[in-house]
Enzyme design. Structure first.
Site, PDB file in Angstrom:
ATOM      1  CE1 TYR A 141      -3.096   3.056   0.681  1.00  0.00           C
ATOM      2  CE2 TYR A 141      -2.051   3.241   2.827  1.00  0.00           C
ATOM      3  CZ  TYR A 141      -2.879   3.755   1.857  1.00  0.00           C
ATOM      4  OH  TYR A 141      -3.481   4.972   2.050  1.00  0.00           O
ATOM      5  CG  HIS A 189      -9.168   1.967   9.875  1.00  0.00           C
ATOM      6  ND1 HIS A 189      -9.883   1.658   8.746  1.00  0.00           N
ATOM      7  CD2 HIS A 189      -7.923   2.286   9.468  1.00  0.00           C
ATOM      8  CE1 HIS A 189      -9.090   1.798   7.696  1.00  0.00           C
ATOM      9  NE2 HIS A 189      -7.899   2.173   8.102  1.00  0.00           N
TER      10      HIS A 189
HETATM   11  N1  UFG Z   1      -5.125  -1.743  16.727  1.00  0.00           N
HETATM   12  C1  UFG Z   1      -5.409  -2.543  17.824  1.00  0.00           C
HETATM   13  N2  UFG Z   1      -6.527  -3.324  17.779  1.00  0.00           N
HETATM   14  C2  UFG Z   1      -7.372  -3.344  16.697  1.00  0.00           C
HETATM   15  C3  UFG Z   1      -7.078  -2.522  15.584  1.00  0.00           C
HETATM   16  C4  UFG Z   1      -5.930  -1.729  15.628  1.00  0.00           C
HETATM   17  O1  UFG Z   1      -4.675  -2.573  18.816  1.00  0.00           O
HETATM   18  O2  UFG Z   1      -8.353  -4.095  16.736  1.00  0.00           O
HETATM   19  C5  UFG Z   1      -3.941  -0.867  16.781  1.00  0.00           C
HETATM   20  C6  UFG Z   1      -2.952  -1.114  15.645  1.00  0.00           C
HETATM   21  O3  UFG Z   1      -2.067  -2.152  15.998  1.00  0.00           O
HETATM   22  C7  UFG Z   1      -2.289   0.265  15.554  1.00  0.00           C
HETATM   23  C8  UFG Z   1      -3.390   1.252  15.982  1.00  0.00           C
HETATM   24  O4  UFG Z   1      -4.357   0.464  16.644  1.00  0.00           O
HETATM   25  O5  UFG Z   1      -1.255   0.350  16.484  1.00  0.00           O
HETATM   26  C9  UFG Z   1      -4.055   1.947  14.800  1.00  0.00           C
HETATM   27  O6  UFG Z   1      -4.422   0.933  13.844  1.00  0.00           O
HETATM   28  P1  UFG Z   1      -5.317   1.261  12.564  1.00  0.00           P
HETATM   29  O7  UFG Z   1      -5.503  -0.035  11.837  1.00  0.00           O
HETATM   30  O8  UFG Z   1      -6.540   2.028  12.962  1.00  0.00           O
HETATM   31  O9  UFG Z   1      -4.414   2.258  11.723  1.00  0.00           O
HETATM   32  P2  UFG Z   1      -2.917   2.079  11.196  1.00  0.00           P
HETATM   33  O10 UFG Z   1      -2.067   2.990  12.044  1.00  0.00           O
HETATM   34  O11 UFG Z   1      -2.494   0.686  11.081  1.00  0.00           O
HETATM   35  O12 UFG Z   1      -3.081   2.586   9.717  1.00  0.00           O
HETATM   36  C10 UFG Z   1      -3.161   3.934   9.408  1.00  0.00           C
HETATM   37  C11 UFG Z   1      -4.034   4.125   8.184  1.00  0.00           C
HETATM   38  C12 UFG Z   1      -3.396   3.508   6.964  1.00  0.00           C
HETATM   39  C13 UFG Z   1      -1.992   4.031   6.819  1.00  0.00           C
HETATM   40  C14 UFG Z   1      -1.218   3.748   8.090  1.00  0.00           C
HETATM   41  C15 UFG Z   1       0.168   4.304   8.030  1.00  0.00           C
HETATM   42  O13 UFG Z   1      -5.296   3.552   8.389  1.00  0.00           O
HETATM   43  O14 UFG Z   1      -4.124   3.857   5.817  1.00  0.00           O
HETATM   44  O15 UFG Z   1      -1.865   4.378   9.183  1.00  0.00           O
HETATM   45  O16 UFG Z   1       1.022   3.403   8.627  1.00  0.00           O
HETATM   46  F1  UFG Z   1      -1.369   3.400   5.822  1.00  0.00           F
END
Ligand code: UFG
Length: 331
Positions: A141, A189
């Site tokens: 991505y 998310h």
């Molecule tokens: N998390 C949990 N439990 C869950 C879901 C998420 O602990 O059930 C944590 C993840 O491990 C992370 C944080 O919550 O530490 C945020 O996770 P998200 O999936 O909400 O978002 P991300 O940080 O993984 O992703 C975001 C954007 C992406 C982008 C990325 C950049 O949604 O589009 O940041 O790294 F690419």
């Protein structure tokens, strides 16, 4: 002067259209409705159903409408999915953008603002992250978004286009009206998943790892309200209209919250205990992602209005409480 919003039925796209229309712009939306929702299309925008990989569709659209600038959200954006289905990301994000640029060049459309991501950086070198820090994506991505940025640079050079790339950190929250919001299927998310607990759709929230090198051991992210992101797009179009050069900007609040802090704030906002359990780390998650958005503030004059995490979660809660199934029939 008409603005074309590609992916205007998606999460960030629909919120941007609402802000554009509120500020008096004439808006055309194109969306293939693969992940977007027709219900999220603003009633005052002209809607075309179609795919950016279809050049005929784009050519027809540019012949019919007098498009002055383009805002491009049309892409797949799930980090996990991109690892298992990389070609889907290369095809939609990269090839789709190539077809778009071809059609724009042929129709002499010279200004474009598009969605990039914090995922272009990969594991960060410094916190807060600056736009000229190392970019080494750790998933397809982020890799396709970085490749898109580079394609824009070379095409801009050759064909006199100008672009603004906006690297979002963690987009969240919902429109103040509660009428549009985040609706992914499946949802991955953090904030929408947490809110499924008080909504009775999930018993508890999993915390992916509590042994990171952070203040409470859980990952830290920079949560930025979707309406603040939307406003940055309007400022970016204005910036290009003023004749300024192509540029790249981070968009975040510059403040990091841990997963535990986000859950705690959601407990406070919803009044629900929201049980949580520690689960293994999720592959590919950097410990800490926090933006420096000083450049966007200085050059675009961007001022995030909804930096307060309680407000962010309350706005998301207003949407999810009344639309537990997203845009599907909620009766
Ligand atoms: N998390 C949990 N439990 C869950 C879901 C998420 O602990 O059930 C944590 C993840 O491990 C992370 C944080 O919550 O530490 C945020 O996770 P998200 O999936 O909400 O978002 P991300 O940080 O993984 O992703 C975001 C954007 C992406 C982008 C990325 C950049 O949604 O589009 O940041 O790294 F690419």
């Amino acid at each position: 002067m008409t603005i074309l919003v590609l992916g205007g039925a998606g999460y960030i796209g629909s919120h941007t259209v609402y802000e554009l229309i509120d500020s008096g712009e004439d808006v055309v939306i194109a969306d293939n409705l693969e992940t977007g929702h027709i219900e999220a299309v603003h009633p005052k925008a002209r809607f075309y159903k179609g795919d950016i990989r279809n050049k005929e569709f784009l050519d027809d659209l540019f012949n019919k409408e007098k498009i002055d600038s383009v805002i491009h959200f049309a892409a797949n954006s799930l980090v996990g999915e991109s690892v298992t289905k990389p070609l889907k990301y290369y095809e939609n994000n990269l090839y789709g953008t190539m077809v778009l640029l071809k059609s724009m060049v042929e129709h002499d459309i010279k200004k474009i603002v598009f969605s990039s991501t914090a995922a272009t950086y990969g594991e960060p070198e410094n916190i807060p992250i600056l736009e000229n820090d190392r970019t080494e994506p750790t998933n397809p991505y982020g890799e396709t978004k970085l490749a898109m940025e580079k394609m824009f640079k070379w095409v801009a050079n050759a064909h006199g286009l100008r672009f603004v790339s906006l690297r979002y950190f963690n987009a969240c929250g919902a429109h103040v009206s509660g009428e549009i919001g985040e609706a992914h299927n499946p949802e991955s998310h953090l904030i929408p998943l947490i809110l499924q607990v008080p909504n009775g759709q999930r018993e508890k929230i999993a915390i992916f790892g509590d042994d990171y090198d952070t203040k409470d051991g859980t990952c830290i992210r920079d949560y930025i309200h979707v309406t603040d992101l939307a406003q940055a797009h309007i400022l970016a179009v204005k910036y290009l209209n003023e004749g300024k050069e192509s540029n790249i900007f981070n968009l975040g609040n510059g403040v990091g919250f841990s997963v535990k802090e986000v859950i705690e704030t959601a407990r406070k906002v919803t009044g629900h205990p929201i049980p949580a359990m520690i689960s293994p780390r999720r592959a590919g998650d950097p410990a800490k992602l926090v933006a420096s958005s000083e450049k966007a503030k200085k050059i675009l004059g961007w001022k995030p209005k909804y930096a307060d995490l309680e407000y962010i979660i309350a706005s998301a809660w207003k949407w999810h409480k009344n639309h537990p199934k997203g845009y599907e029939n909620n009766d």
